[in-house]
Design a protein around this motif. Structure first.
Motif, mmCIF file in Angstrom:
data_model
loop_
_atom_site.group_PDB
_atom_site.id
_atom_site.type_symbol
_atom_site.label_atom_id
_atom_site.label_comp_id
_atom_site.label_asym_id
_atom_site.label_seq_id
_atom_site.Cartn_x
_atom_site.Cartn_y
_atom_site.Cartn_z
ATOM 1 N N ALA A 194 -58.260 53.531 -28.681
ATOM 2 C CA ALA A 194 -58.258 52.425 -27.722
ATOM 3 C C ALA A 194 -57.291 51.331 -28.166
ATOM 4 N N HIS A 195 -56.498 50.834 -27.239
ATOM 5 C CA HIS A 195 -55.608 49.690 -27.446
ATOM 6 C C HIS A 195 -55.929 48.667 -26.372
ATOM 7 N N ILE A 196 -55.835 47.389 -26.701
ATOM 8 C CA ILE A 196 -56.020 46.321 -25.721
ATOM 9 C C ILE A 196 -54.677 45.617 -25.529
ATOM 10 N N TYR A 197 -54.186 45.639 -24.294
ATOM 11 C CA TYR A 197 -52.932 44.978 -23.954
ATOM 12 C C TYR A 197 -53.205 43.833 -22.989
ATOM 13 N N GLY A 198 -52.603 42.673 -23.269
ATOM 14 C CA GLY A 198 -52.686 41.541 -22.367
ATOM 15 C C GLY A 198 -51.353 41.335 -21.670
ATOM 16 N N ALA A 199 -51.397 40.888 -20.416
ATOM 17 C CA ALA A 199 -50.182 40.641 -19.640
ATOM 18 C C ALA A 199 -50.246 39.262 -19.009
ATOM 19 N N ILE A 200 -49.089 38.631 -18.873
ATOM 20 C CA ILE A 200 -48.978 37.375 -18.148
ATOM 21 C C ILE A 200 -47.948 37.539 -17.038
ATOM 22 N N PHE A 201 -48.130 36.762 -15.958
ATOM 23 C CA PHE A 201 -47.190 36.827 -14.847
ATOM 24 C C PHE A 201 -46.113 35.772 -15.060
ATOM 25 N N GLU A 202 -44.888 36.238 -15.233
ATOM 26 C CA GLU A 202 -43.771 35.355 -15.588
ATOM 27 C C GLU A 202 -42.504 35.870 -14.927
ATOM 28 N N ASP A 203 -41.735 34.977 -14.314
ATOM 29 C CA ASP A 203 -40.479 35.365 -13.654
ATOM 30 C C ASP A 203 -40.691 36.467 -12.625
ATOM 31 N N ASP A 204 -41.774 36.335 -11.839
ATOM 32 C CA ASP A 204 -42.114 37.305 -10.796
ATOM 33 C C ASP A 204 -42.366 38.706 -11.332
#
Length: 222
Positions: A194-204
């Motif tokens: 298991a890996h946990i990845y986080g994402a942010i919304f940036e530059d569309d």
């Protein structure tokens, strides 16, 4: 497709070196480049190989990572399911880029800032450089067996999504500059990790920003 679970539609092929899996120590250098250390049950072993390059950037490739081109941009919507799907697409591109970086071994992470930021961008850039210096390349295949959203906040600034990703690395190997297998130094848990990845919304764009290997490992057997 459920907004709370996005199963991999096909077995995605990627070349994930132990640097990204986070479970191989090389030449006394901490090549696990994830947030937090591997679990106590994860064996680590050191190689006697020394880096081929001591820091000279002359031979590093400037060729862009082609996998970056797979992500499309567009305004953020209020459709949670659609944005989870877009984030999963960005994650696929990051994992494919990791594949490409590991396969090429030429030190290039050019263009990764289009789909990755923060910790993950630094992780991939460091991985590219380290593999170049050590002369390591990955062979074989790994599979993403599932992707599950565990947190979605489209109202925050920036918007954020967190994904749990199960990755099966049983089919991979890493070879050194002489073509010798390092399989005995690779952690083989016998099931997806298991890996946990986080994402942010940036530059569309949904950019993958954080990466962790949690202590609780509950991925189903492949």
């Amino acid at each position: 497709m459920s907004s709370m679970e996005v199963e991999a539609k096909h077995h995605r092929r990627l070349w994930i070196t132990a640097a990204v899996v986070g479970l191989l120590a090389v030449a006394g250098v901490a090549t696990y480049l994830v947030v937090g250390a591997p679990s106590a049950s994860a064996p680590q072993s050191a190689s006697t190989d020394m880096p081929i390059d001591s820091g000279d950037d002359t031979g590093l490739s400037k060729d862009p990572v082609e996998a970056v081109e797979a992500v499309t941009t567009g305004p953020l919507s209020d459709d949670e399911e659609a944005e989870v799907e877009r984030t999963t697409s960005s994650l696929d591109a990051v994992l494919a880029a990791s594949d490409e970086i590991a396969q090429r071994g030429d030190g290039s992470a050019v263009g990764m800032d289009a789909i990755a930021t923060g910790w993950v961008l630094g992780e991939l850039e460091a991985k590219a450089r380290e593999q170049y210096d050590l002369g390591y390349k990955q062979v074989g295949e790994a599979e993403v067996t599932s992707v599950t959203p565990i947190a979605v906040d489209l109202a925050s600034d920036p918007a954020t999504i967190t994904l749990k990703v199960c990755i099966d690395t049983s089919g991979i190997d890493v070879v050194d500059s002489a073509g010798n297998s390092m399989k005995d130094s690779l952690y083989k848990p016998g099931k997806p990790v298991a890996h946990i990845y986080g994402a942010i919304f940036e530059d569309d764009t949904w950019k993958i920003s954080t990466h962790d290997i949690p202590e609780t490992q509950d991925c189903a057997a492949a």
